[in-house]
Structures are given as C-alpha cells and as structure tokens.
Write an enzyme that holds these catalytic residues in place. Structure first.
Site, PDB file in Angstrom:
ATOM      1  N   HIS A 197      16.570   1.834 -33.266  1.00 52.07           N
ATOM      2  CA  HIS A 197      17.971   1.437 -33.095  1.00 52.07           C
ATOM      3  C   HIS A 197      18.138  -0.497 -34.058  1.00 52.07           C
ATOM      4  CE1 HIS A 197      22.266   1.846 -31.597  1.00 52.07           C
ATOM      5  NE2 HIS A 197      21.967   0.520 -31.037  1.00 52.07           N
ATOM      6  N   HIS A 208      20.976  -3.011 -35.910  1.00 47.30           N
ATOM      7  CA  HIS A 208      21.929  -3.546 -36.195  1.00 47.30           C
ATOM      8  C   HIS A 208      22.011  -4.763 -37.476  1.00 47.30           C
ATOM      9  CE1 HIS A 208      24.602  -1.254 -33.982  1.00 47.30           C
ATOM     10  NE2 HIS A 208      24.147  -1.663 -32.970  1.00 47.30           N
ATOM     11  N   HIS A 244      29.785   6.197 -33.070  1.00 48.04           N
ATOM     12  CA  HIS A 244      29.200   5.054 -32.649  1.00 48.04           C
ATOM     13  C   HIS A 244      29.247   4.737 -31.166  1.00 48.04           C
ATOM     14  CE1 HIS A 244      30.256   0.350 -30.508  1.00 48.04           C
ATOM     15  NE2 HIS A 244      29.442   0.678 -32.372  1.00 48.04           N
ATOM     16  N   ARG A 281      34.001   5.112 -26.682  1.00 38.25           N
ATOM     17  CA  ARG A 281      34.570   3.692 -26.453  1.00 38.25           C
ATOM     18  C   ARG A 281      35.915   4.442 -28.516  1.00 38.25           C
ATOM     19  NH1 ARG A 281      30.265   0.536 -25.334  1.00 38.25           N
ATOM     20  NH2 ARG A 281      29.750  -0.538 -27.157  1.00 38.25           N
ATOM     21  N   HIS A 310      20.275   2.942 -25.549  1.00 37.40           N
ATOM     22  CA  HIS A 310      20.664   2.086 -24.532  1.00 37.40           C
ATOM     23  C   HIS A 310      20.188   2.418 -22.072  1.00 37.40           C
ATOM     24  CE1 HIS A 310      21.011  -1.630 -26.199  1.00 37.40           C
ATOM     25  NE2 HIS A 310      22.145  -0.820 -26.685  1.00 37.40           N
ATOM     26  N   ASP A 337      18.044  -2.857 -32.107  1.00 34.44           N
ATOM     27  CA  ASP A 337      18.858  -3.826 -31.584  1.00 34.44           C
ATOM     28  C   ASP A 337      19.826  -4.835 -32.305  1.00 34.44           C
ATOM     29  OD1 ASP A 337      21.936  -3.879 -30.950  1.00 34.44           O
ATOM     30  OD2 ASP A 337      21.052  -2.553 -28.787  1.00 34.44           O
TER      31      ASP A 337
HETATM   32 ZN   LIG Z   1      23.540  -0.904 -30.240  1.00 32.62          ZN
END
Ligand SMILES: [Zn+2]
Length: 476
Positions: free
Chosen positions: A92, A94, A251, A254, A315, A366
C-alpha cells in the site's frame, strides 16, 4: 532513464554503468540467463523459510526463477558475505505523498490529527503537474528499490492534472494525466508495480444524496462505473512488460457509496483480480457509517461483499474484534502501515484478534514518509506488544516472530497485490533483496536466529541490493 535524486547521485548507477567512485555496481539481467550464488539463500521448506548455504538460483530470460538447487557450476553473480532474500513488498503506497516528507511535523496549535494532515495532502495535490507527479513517484520508487522493496501496490487515486470534472474544454488532456506519470516512474525505477486503480466518486457518506467532490478532490474523480471500467481497460493496455499490472480499488466508504463498492468488488472477483479498500482508519468513518448505513464499515462490507483471498482491507485501525475475526474467516488480508499509522496518530489495530482467527497480514509504506521495510515489520510487532503488554503477537506455527514478520513482508505482500513473487522458488519472479552479513549490526547472527536478528536488530542499511526480474541494483 531520468537522473537519480540528488541523495542517490554518485552512490548508485543503473544498468551496468559503474559510478565515478567505483563503489557501486549494478548488473543488468533480463536478456540473458543468470545463475546467482549468495553465501546464504532464504528458501521455503515444509516448516517455513530457512537459510541454506551453497544454493544457486537460476534466473531465466523471462525474469522468473528457473531452478533453486546446489551450486554446482560457476555462477554469473557471486554474492560473497551476503544473504539472498525474497524482495520486500509494500502492498500500500501513495507515491506522490513523498512530497510531504518533513513538511507536516509542525503543530502550531499544539496538536494535529488525520484531518489537518489531509488538508496538507490536498494542498500538495493542488500543486501537482504530470512532471511533478513523475518526479515524486520516481523518488519514492527508487528509494524503495534501494531499501530492498522490489514490488509495490500503488493505491492510485490522484488522477487528473486539472479539475477533472469532465465538464469543461480545459479538461482536455488533463484527465487521467497522472496515470502515465506513475507507470513511467515505476518503469524508470525498475520496480514491479500493481497499479491499484481507485474509484473515488463522492465527498462523504450521507443518508440521501452524498456531498459532491470539491476543490482538490476533483482531481480524484471517477464519474461513474462505466468510466471506471473503461479506464481499467485502458490502464491494462498502458501497463508495459511483465512488471506492471492493474488491481481494483474503491478508495473508502467515504468516497464510494456501498452499492457501487459491492458491484466493483463483484466484477473484480469475476475478473480474478485483487481488490483493496481503506477501512476504519479513523473513528469518524465508523460514526458516519453507523448514521448512514446503521452498520460499522467492516460489518457492511462483510454483509454486502463476498470477500475472499483477493480482498485486502488497509489499516482496520478501529475494527471491532468480531469483524476482524469475520474478515480472517473470509480469507481477507489486512495491510498494516505501522510507520504511517504512527505518524498520523491513527491508533492500533487489534492484531491478536485477527491472527487468532487465522488472519493474513501485509505491510504498506503508505505515505512514504520513510522507506524502511525492516522498521515497518519491527513496529508492526512492537505496537502490539505495547498495546497488549505482552511479547510475541505475530508468530509462525513454531512461535517464531522474526520468521513470520519476514514472511509477511515478502510473501504476504505479494499475495495481497496478486504477484507471483515473495519466495525464492521455481516459477516465481526473480525479485530479491540482498543482506550484507558483514555489516556490524549483523555480528553474532546464526542460521537459526537470522530472521529475528535482521528484523529486530538491524537497520535498513544492511539491505545492500535488490533485483527485479533479473535486473540488479547492488551497493558494493
Ligand atoms: Zn492509504
């Protein structure tokens, strides 16, 4: 090949060119067959992984491991004083968030949290251009390679160089402009990549109409499911060579309504590709889901999705033990991001509840504020010890923490992002990390204590090289 980041210039050269100091050398493989003989090699056995001496690993011209066996003839690469491990996998990432490193650690009001941090991240997003996105991604992926991370699940949600609302002529050429930036950066860094194509539709959960995306969020936008799958096909076409593939991602609850998440997941199962989602990282997500859906987010996904071994929840910081046990029973992986969860002050997942039900783990870097796989794995265990006031929370069948953490950091991540890597075995990708056994911090290791010595006692500077599909980067 673009210039390397300044921090690496003069230390490493790529593809067979020796640097001016002559201290670093890399070899290029992939076009020819290779035979690698390290002093020690981490091989899989019935009782899990173990170090063996005198092993040669043959790598085919297709970038996969041909055979693993006794070193009988001269090797094309001799790694004296080194151990060969499967490469680490960050399941994971970004990559662009590397641009926030060191920039979110001032707390003028004396306190910070996830949502103020998210505002800083949106600020970075608003400034991104395709060139800047490429530059940050290349920096991240190059650092990963030098840290022994050979494959990454890039959870890719920043897509458009402009507003991305699809409604204005100025959008032409800006929509999905960052997709090629990330794919090109991975190719340039020589890292294996699963591009986790993220669906991002709304600005929050609501009982009737969800709030629309605003500001920087418009750069994440997926208009509808048709556009999502059109883009998936297009990305599959853009992935070049055997080192790039695509996975399906919503995603979070949310950002995508549950009916759409359920359909995306069902289609990912039909196509046989991995599915990832952020889950219960912050308490507000649970509060919102209880208000809108009358269920906790994990409960809702367990009810509405036919979760299987291709499903990864990222998470699960605040997930209830009963939901953790149900996720484990369904075959899900939880991807923990210990350094990120620590940096953001998220909280601590109840890992023993998940593990006692047989749950599978991976780790992710992350926000890439630091790229250090051994540190991620060490803290994955340490935060559990601190929370539960006991030692030994993540163990293999023999009660060995070091071996299990090493397995989670390699095979666990590879399985999460759908790759044939994470083990040194015939047919797997030739993706390796190289450990310098002569580093002072490795003094005193034995074959029996190696994994624990490495994970709990060594800094990441003992990782002195990596290989992806037969292409090496070695620090001599
Ligand atoms: Zn993330």
């Amino acid at each position: 090949m673009l210039p390397l980041p300044a921090s690496l210039a003069g230390r490493i050269q790529v593809d067979g060119v020796r640097n001016s100091a002559g201290t670093i050398e890399t070899m290029s493989g992939g076009a020819t067959e290779q035979s690698v003989h390290a002093d020690w090699t981490w091989v899989d056995g019935p009782a899990g992984g173990r170090l063996e001496r005198g092993i040669a690993v043959a790598i085919g011209s297709d970038g996969r491991i041909g055979s693993v066996g006794p070193a009988a003839r001269p090797s094309t690469l001799r790694l004296g004083g080194k151990a060969l491990l499967p490469g680490f996998v960050s399941a994971h990432s970004h990559a662009f968030q590397r641009g926030l490193r060191g920039r979110t650690e001032r707390f003028e009001r004396g306190v910070g949290g996830f949502f103020p941090w998210r505002e800083a991240m949106y600020g970075l997003v608003a400034e991104l251009t395709p060139e800047r996105c490429h530059e940050l991604s290349l920096r991240t992926f190059t650092e990963m390679r030098d840290a022994g991370i050979t494959a990454v699940g890039e959870f890719h949600y920043v897509r458009h160089a402009g507003p991305g609302d699809g409604g204005s002529a100025t959008d032409k050429g800006l929509r999905y402009a960052f997709d090629e930036s990330v794919l090109a950066a991975a190719r340039d860094a020589g890292i294996r990549l699963t591009l986790l194509h993220a669906c991002y539709m709304v600005g929050g959960m609501a009982t009737d109409e969800c709030p629309p995306l605003t500001g920087g969020q418009l750069r994440f936008r997926t208009a509808d499911e048709g556009e999502y799958w059109d883009r998936f096909e297009r990305l599959a076409g853009l992935c070049r060579g055997p080192n790039q593939s695509v996975g399906v991602t919503a995603h979070s609850l949310r950002a995508v309504p549950i009916d759409i998440i359920a359909r995306l997941h069902a289609e990912s199962v039909r196509r046989g590709v991995v599915f990832h989602i952020h889950l219960e990282e912050v308490r507000q997500e649970i509060i919102d889901a209880l208000r809108v859906y009358r269920r906790r987010p994990a409960q809702l996904l367990l009810e509405r999705l036919r979760i299987d071994r291709r499903f990864t929840a990222v998470h699960c910081t605040h997930t209830e033990p009963e939901d953790l046990r149900a996720l484990a029973a369904a075959g899900a992986t939880i991807c923990l991001c210990p350094l990120t969860e620590g940096n953001l002050g998220d909280g601590i997942c109840d890992v023993p509840a998940f593990r006692e039900a047989g749950g599978r783990l991976a780790f992710g870097s992350d926000l890439n504020s630091r790229l250090a796989p051994l540190e991620e794995l060490r803290w994955l265990e340490y935060v559990q010890r601190i929370r539960h006031e006991r030692r030994g929370c993540v163990l293999d069948a023999d009660g060995d923490a070091g071996k299990e953490l090493l397995r989670i950091g390699t095979a666990g991540g590879a399985e999460s992002i759908g790759l044939d890597s994470g083990a040194i075995a015939p047919g797997r990708w030739a993706d390796f990390a190289v450990v310098d056994l002569q580093h002072p911090t490795m003094e005193g290791w034995t074959p029996e204590t190696f994994a624990a010595h490495l994970v709990f006692g060594a800094g990441d500077n003992v990782l002195c090289g990596s290989c992806v599909g037969g292409h090496w980067r070695l620090r001599r």
